[in-house]
Design an enzyme around this catalytic site. Structure first.
Site, PDB file in Angstrom:
ATOM      1  N   SER A  42       9.780   4.828  -9.836  1.00  0.00           N
ATOM      2  CA  SER A  42       9.492   3.599 -10.583  1.00  0.00           C
ATOM      3  C   SER A  42      10.810   2.919 -10.916  1.00  0.00           C
ATOM      4  O   SER A  42      11.566   3.391 -11.765  1.00  0.00           O
ATOM      5  CB  SER A  42       8.712   3.918 -11.866  1.00  0.00           C
ATOM      6  N   ASN A  72       7.556  14.969  -9.212  1.00  0.00           N
ATOM      7  CA  ASN A  72       8.474  14.216 -10.068  1.00  0.00           C
ATOM      8  C   ASN A  72       8.087  12.753 -10.147  1.00  0.00           C
ATOM      9  O   ASN A  72       7.479  12.203  -9.221  1.00  0.00           O
ATOM     10  CB  ASN A  72       9.920  14.353  -9.563  1.00  0.00           C
ATOM     11  N   ARG A  93      -7.680   9.851  -8.337  1.00  0.00           N
ATOM     12  CA  ARG A  93      -8.144   9.583  -6.963  1.00  0.00           C
ATOM     13  C   ARG A  93      -7.163  10.112  -5.922  1.00  0.00           C
ATOM     14  O   ARG A  93      -7.566  10.486  -4.812  1.00  0.00           O
ATOM     15  CB  ARG A  93      -8.413   8.096  -6.766  1.00  0.00           C
ATOM     16  N   ASP A  94      -5.872  10.132  -6.237  1.00  0.00           N
ATOM     17  CA  ASP A  94      -4.908  10.749  -5.319  1.00  0.00           C
ATOM     18  C   ASP A  94      -5.268  12.207  -5.075  1.00  0.00           C
ATOM     19  O   ASP A  94      -5.198  12.713  -3.940  1.00  0.00           O
ATOM     20  CB  ASP A  94      -3.492  10.665  -5.899  1.00  0.00           C
ATOM     21  N   HIS A 117       2.609   4.219 -14.291  1.00  0.00           N
ATOM     22  CA  HIS A 117       1.904   2.952 -14.499  1.00  0.00           C
ATOM     23  C   HIS A 117       2.577   2.250 -15.677  1.00  0.00           C
ATOM     24  O   HIS A 117       1.939   1.923 -16.679  1.00  0.00           O
ATOM     25  CB  HIS A 117       0.417   3.188 -14.747  1.00  0.00           C
ATOM     26  N   GLU A 132       2.478  10.187 -11.274  1.00  0.00           N
ATOM     27  CA  GLU A 132       2.832   8.820 -10.904  1.00  0.00           C
ATOM     28  C   GLU A 132       2.968   7.969 -12.150  1.00  0.00           C
ATOM     29  O   GLU A 132       2.512   8.334 -13.240  1.00  0.00           O
ATOM     30  CB  GLU A 132       1.792   8.214  -9.960  1.00  0.00           C
ATOM     31  N   GLU A 164      -6.263  -4.754  -6.324  1.00  0.00           N
ATOM     32  CA  GLU A 164      -6.142  -3.337  -6.649  1.00  0.00           C
ATOM     33  C   GLU A 164      -7.268  -2.900  -7.584  1.00  0.00           C
ATOM     34  O   GLU A 164      -7.083  -2.029  -8.429  1.00  0.00           O
ATOM     35  CB  GLU A 164      -4.768  -3.050  -7.251  1.00  0.00           C
ATOM     36  N   SER A 165      -8.433  -3.510  -7.395  1.00  0.00           N
ATOM     37  CA  SER A 165      -9.607  -3.074  -8.140  1.00  0.00           C
ATOM     38  C   SER A 165      -9.761  -1.570  -8.009  1.00  0.00           C
ATOM     39  O   SER A 165      -9.530  -0.988  -6.947  1.00  0.00           O
ATOM     40  CB  SER A 165     -10.863  -3.772  -7.611  1.00  0.00           C
ATOM     41  N   HIS A 217       7.432  -0.730  -4.780  1.00  0.00           N
ATOM     42  CA  HIS A 217       6.492   0.269  -5.263  1.00  0.00           C
ATOM     43  C   HIS A 217       5.851   1.046  -4.121  1.00  0.00           C
ATOM     44  O   HIS A 217       5.617   2.253  -4.224  1.00  0.00           O
ATOM     45  CB  HIS A 217       5.407  -0.420  -6.095  1.00  0.00           C
TER      46      HIS A 217
END
Length: 756
Positions: A559, A519, A135-136, A114, A112, A332-333, A65
Site C-alpha cells: 500500500s 505481509n 473472498r481472496d 483498505h 491486505e 468494484e462492487s 494498487h
C-alpha cells in the site's frame, strides 16, 4: 446525459473499429492515473489507440494498487531469498498462499489493506476490506474460519480520530459478525502520522484439503465463464486507481462514490454456495472480483489459462442499467466471483447458485485465440492480449536515497531523556504506560467483535496470538500480526525484522510452531526517493529475516501513497505469522491464574529505548535506534516455548515487546486476576521498560522449573527467576507495590475515557 422526451440520447459506442479510424481522439488517460509513456505503450501494444473500455482495463490493471509497478523490483527478493519449505503448497502470485499443516489439512491466509477508502468512508471502507480478504481466501477453495485486523489511527485527541475509529470498528465488526467469522486478534495503534491516513489491514485465514486448492486460471477452450454473486453497480468505480494509487488529500473526501458498499449477507450466501460448488468439483478456475472488478478477473483468468476469452458485457447483471462499459469494467462492487466451468457442469453450477439465492450468469467463454474480446450492444469494444494488462504492466525502478533527516533522527537518542530513578517515579511510569492508548486495554473496541462464533476459537485477543482448532481432532493454528512504525522510521531494515520477530514470538508464545508469513507493507509515495529507500530497506530486512528464520513469505500486499500532501506516514510493515499446534489443549495463555507459580524471564535484557513506548508516552520523543534484532535468539526462544508447550510445562507465557516487562506483567496479572511479586537485580528502569527482543515471561509450577531450565540451557536461552504469582498487587521488591484494582481502573478506563 441529455434526454429528449423519454428516450435518453447516449454517446456513440467507442468500438475497436472506431478506435482504428480515429487515432487522434482524445481519451482521459491522465485522469485515470496513466502517464504519457504508459498511454503510449498501450498504443504500441494494440497498434492503435485504445477504446475507452480498453483504457479502463489498462488504467486499473496498471495502477499501483494492482500492478505493483513501483514495488515489483524489490518484492522479487522474497522469492530470491525464500527459504526451502516442504509445507509451502502455493506461494506468491495467487490470491493467497497455502501451506500444508499435516493430518490432511492445508491452510491459506493473507493480509491486505483498505486504507484510503477507510478514511473517506470509514464504515464501508473497513467493511469491504474484510469482505475482500475473505473472498481472496474463498477463491483458493478454502472455507474462511477467522479474521484479524491491524488498525492504526491518528492521535487519540485529534478531532477526526473519533469519526474514523468509530466507523472502522463498526465496519470490521459488522461485516465479520454477519459472516459468522470470529475476529481473533490484531492491533490498534495511535500515532499522529496516521491522522489523515488510517491503516486498515485485514487478514483472513481459511482451511481446506490440499487436493482442493483452486487457482485463478481459465483453461480449456469452450469452458464457460460465469459471473455470480451481487449485481454490478456504480459503487467502487475505479476505487483501486482513484483511492489507492495516488497521493491522498482533502479532495479525496469527494471520492465517496469510489468506496465500495458491502453486503455481508450476500457474502455469507456466496461463501456457502462456493463450498457446495467446490465439494462437487464444478470449477476449473475461479477468481474473486475485488480491485479492478471485471477488468481484473477476466484479464488474470485469461492470462493464466489457455490465453483467450470472449465476454458479452450486455450479460453482466447490473444494479444500475445506465452504466456504460467502462463503468462496468471498473466497478468494484462487492460480493462477486467469476468461475470457469466445463459446459457439462454449468447446469449443476447454476442450480446450486439458485438454491443459495446467488444470482449467476454465463457471460462468456474461454478461447485459445490469445485475445480478450468483449462486446457490448453487438459491437466489439475490447480486443487485447490479456497478459499485457494482467502481467506485463510497467515496472519502475524508482530512484531512492536515504532520508536527509535520518542521521539527525538517529543521533537524537533517548539517552538524554531523564529516567525515573526513585520508587515513586518508577511506579508513576508503570501507571502512565498502563493508561497509554497504545498499551491500554482494547476491549472497548474488541468487545464489538464476536471472538467465539463457530465454536473453534481456542485463544483470542488479548492473548499473544489467536488460536483456532481445525478439523475434528486436536490440531490447530495460531496467527499474530505485528508492526511498529516508530521502529521502522528509525531503521526500516531493522523495523521490518522487528515486526516479524514480534509476530513470530507471539505465535511461539502460545506453543505453536511458526510456519509461514504474510505481509502488508504500508508506505508513503513511491515517487519520494526517501520513501522508496525506506521501502527497499524494509523488504530487504524482511526477506533476510524470513530466510534466517526459515519461514517463507506466501503473499501479501503493498500500500503506497499513504501520505497527506508531502508528509508520509511512518513506514509501517505489518507482518502476519502463521503457526501450527499439534494439540490445542496444550496451548499457552498469558493469564496468571494459579497461586504459587514461579515466574521466569527468558532472554537477555539490554538498555534499548529508541522508539520505545516509554519515550513516546512520557516525552513524545522519537529518536535513536530501535532494539537490535536478534533472529538466532528469536528462533532459540521459540524452540523453548514450543517444546515446553508440548510437554505441558508452562502455566502461562507472555512475550515482552511494547512497554517491556512492566507491561507484560501487568497484562498477565489483570488477565488472570492474580498479582505477582518480582525481584529485579539490575537497574530497575532498564529491567522494567526495555524493549529488547527475544524475551518472554513464563509462569511455571516450581516442580517443573528444572525441566524448563534444561530446555533453555540446551537452546542457549538466558533464564532468570523473577518471582512468584500470587496476591492482589503487582509488587517489585524494594521499589513499589500497585494494587490490581488501581491498575485495572487505569488500564481499562483509558480508551472509554477518550472515545466512550
Amino acid at each position: 446525459m441529455t434526454t429528449y422526451g423519454t428516450e435518453p440520447v447516449r454517446p456513440a459506442v467507442d468500438t475497436v473499429a472506431r478506435a482504428a479510424e480515429t487515432p487522434d481522439a482524445a481519451l482521459p488517460y491522465a485522469e485515470l492515473g496513466m502517464n504519457d509513456e504508459e498511454y503510449a505503450r498501450v498504443q504500441r501494444i494494440l497498434g492503435r489507440r485504445p477504446t475507452s473500455a480498453e483504457l479502463a482495463i489498462y488504467s486499473v490493471m496498471w495502477s499501483e494498487h494492482c500492478s505493483y509497478k513501483s514495488s515489483r523490483v524489490h518484492l522479487r527478493k522474497f522469492g530470491e531469498k525464500a527459504p526451502h519449505s516442504d509445507a509451502l503448497l502455493v506461494g506468491m502470485g495467487e490470491n493467497a498462499g497455502v501451506v500444508d499443516v499435516g493430518n490432511g489439512w492445508a491452510v491459506t491466509f493473507k493480509i491486505e489493506s483498505h486504507n484510503h477508502p477507510s478514511y473517506v468512508e470509514p464504515y464501508q471502507g473497513a467493511a469491504t476490506g474484510v469482505g475482500g480478504i475473505v473472498r481472496d481466501i474463498l477463491s483458493m477453495g478454502a472455507r474462511p474460519v477467522a479474521v484479524m485486523d491491524s488498525l492504526r489511527f491518528g492521535a487519540p485527541d485529534a478531532p477526526d480520530t473519533r469519526r474514523v475509529l468509530d466507523g472502522v470498528v463498526r465496519g470490521v465488526g459488522g461485516y465479520g459478525n454477519c459472516l459468522g467469522l470470529p475476529n481473533i486478534g490484531g492491533e490498534i495503534v495511535f500515532d499522529a502520522c496516521y491522522g489523515a491516513n488510517p491503516l486498515v489491514n485485514a487478514l483472513c485465514v481459511g482451511v481446506l484439503k490440499p487436493e482442493g486448492i483452486k487457482r485463478a486460471t481459465a483453461p480449456g477452450p469452450g469452458n464457460q465463464v460465469i459471473l455470480f454473486g451481487a449485481g454490478t453497480g456504480p459503487d467502487g468505480i475505479g476505487g483501486a486507481s482513484v483511492l489507492a494509487s495516488a497521493t491522498f488529500d482533502e479532495a479525496s473526501h469527494q471520492k465517496r462514490p469510489s468506496v465500495q458498499v458491502g453486503d455481508p449477507f450476500m457474502e455469507k450466501l456466496l461463501t456457502e454456495c462456493c463450498m457446495e460448488i467446490f465439494a462437487e468439483d464444478l470449477v476449473v478456475g475461479i477468481q474473486d472480483l475485488g480491485a479492478a472488478g471485471v477488468s481484473c478477473a477476466t484479464t488474470e483468468l485469461a492470462a493464466a489459462g489457455t490465453g483467450g476469452m470472449d465476454v458479452n458485457l450486455d450479460l453482466v447483471p447490473l444494479r444500475d442499467p445506465t452504466l456504460r462499459p467502462e463503468e462496468i469494467l471498473m466497478s468494484e462492487s462487492q460480493e462477486r466471483m467469476m468461475a470457469v466451468v466445463e459446459p457439462a457442469k454449468v447446469a449443476r453450477f447454476l442450480e446450486l447458485c439458485k438454491r443459495w439465492d446467488v444470482p449467476a450468469t454465463v457471460i462468456g467463454a474461454v478461447t485459445d485465440t490469445g485475445r480478450l474480446r468483449m462486446t457490448w450492444r453487438g459491437e466489439t469494444i475490447v480486443d487485447i492480449p490479456p497478459g499485457t494488462a494482467a502481467d506485463e504492466g510497467p515496472v519502475y525502478e524508482r530512484p531512492y536515497e536515504r532520508p536527509a533527516d535520518l542521521d539527525q533522527l538517529q543521533a537524537d537518542g533517548p539517552d538524554r531523556l531523564p529516567r525515573p530513578s526513585t520508587p515513586e517515579q518508577l511506579r508513576d511510569t508503570v501507571m502512565w504506560l498502563a493508561g497509554a492508548p497504545n498499551l491500554a486495554d482494547k476491549s472497548f473496541v474488541t468487545s464489538q467483535y464476536d471472538k467465539y462464533v463457530q465454536g473453534n476459537t481456542v485463544l483470542a485477543m488479548p492473548d499473544d496470538a489467536g488460536v483456532v482448532r481445525i478439523g475434528d481432532g486436536p490440531q490447530g493454528i495460531a496467527i499474530a500480526t505485528d508492526g511498529n512504525g516508530r521502529y521502522a522510521r528509525l531503521d526500516p531494515y531493522a523495523g521490518a525484522q522487528l515486526a516479524l520477530s514480534e509476530a513470530y514470538r507471539n505465535v511461539a508464545a502460545t506453543g505453536a510452531r511458526p510456519l509461514a508469513v504474510t505481509n502488508c507493507l504500508n508506505f508513503g509515495s513511491p515517487e519520494d526517493p526517501g520513501v522508496m529507500w525506506q521501502f527497499a530497506q524494509a523488504v530487504e530486512g524482511l526477506a533476510d529475516a524470513c530466510q534466517t528464520l526459515g519461514v517463507p513469505v506466501t503473499g501479501g500486499n503493498v500500500s503506497f501513497y499513504n501520505q497527506t500532501g508531502t508528509t508520509p506516514i511512518n513506514p509501517t510493515p505489518v507482518i502476519g505469522v502463521l503457526g501450527v499446534h499439534d494439540d490445542v489443549t496444550r496451548r499457552i495463555q498469558i493469564s496468571f491464574n494459579v497461586e504459587g507459580m514461579s515466574l521466569l524471564l527468558l532472554g537477555e535484557t539490554r538498555p534499548e529505548f529508541g522508539g520505545s513506548e516509554w519515550a513516546n508516552v512520557v516525552f513524545r520523543h522519537l529518536g535513536g535506534l530501535p532494539p537490535r534484532p536478534d533472529l538466532a535468539a528469536e528462533a532459540a526462544l521459540a524452540s523453548v516455548l514450543v517444546n515446553a508447550a508440548r510437554e505441558s510445562l508452562l502455566d502461562a507465557a507472555h512475550d515482552l515487546s511494547d512497554g517491556g516487562l512492566s507491561q507484560a506483567l501487568l497484562e498477565s496479572c489483570l488477565r488472570g486476576g492474580l498479582g505477582c511479586t518480582v525481584t529485579l537485580p539490575g537497574d530497575p528502569f532498564v529491567e522494567l521498560f526495555s524493549e529488547s527482543v527475544a524475551r518472554a515471561v513464563v509462569a511455571v509450577h516450581p516442580e517443573r522449573e528444572a525441566r524448563v531450565a534444561q530446555l533453555c540451557e540446551a537452546a542457549r536461552v538466558p533464564l532468570r527467576r523473577l518471582g512468584v504469582v500470587g496476591g492482589d498487587s503487582l509488587t517489585v521488591e524494594g521499589q513499589f507495590s500497585i494494587p490490581l484494582t488501581e491498575l485495572r481502573e487505569v488500564y481499562q478506563g483509558a480508551l472509554p475515557a477518550l472515545f466512550g
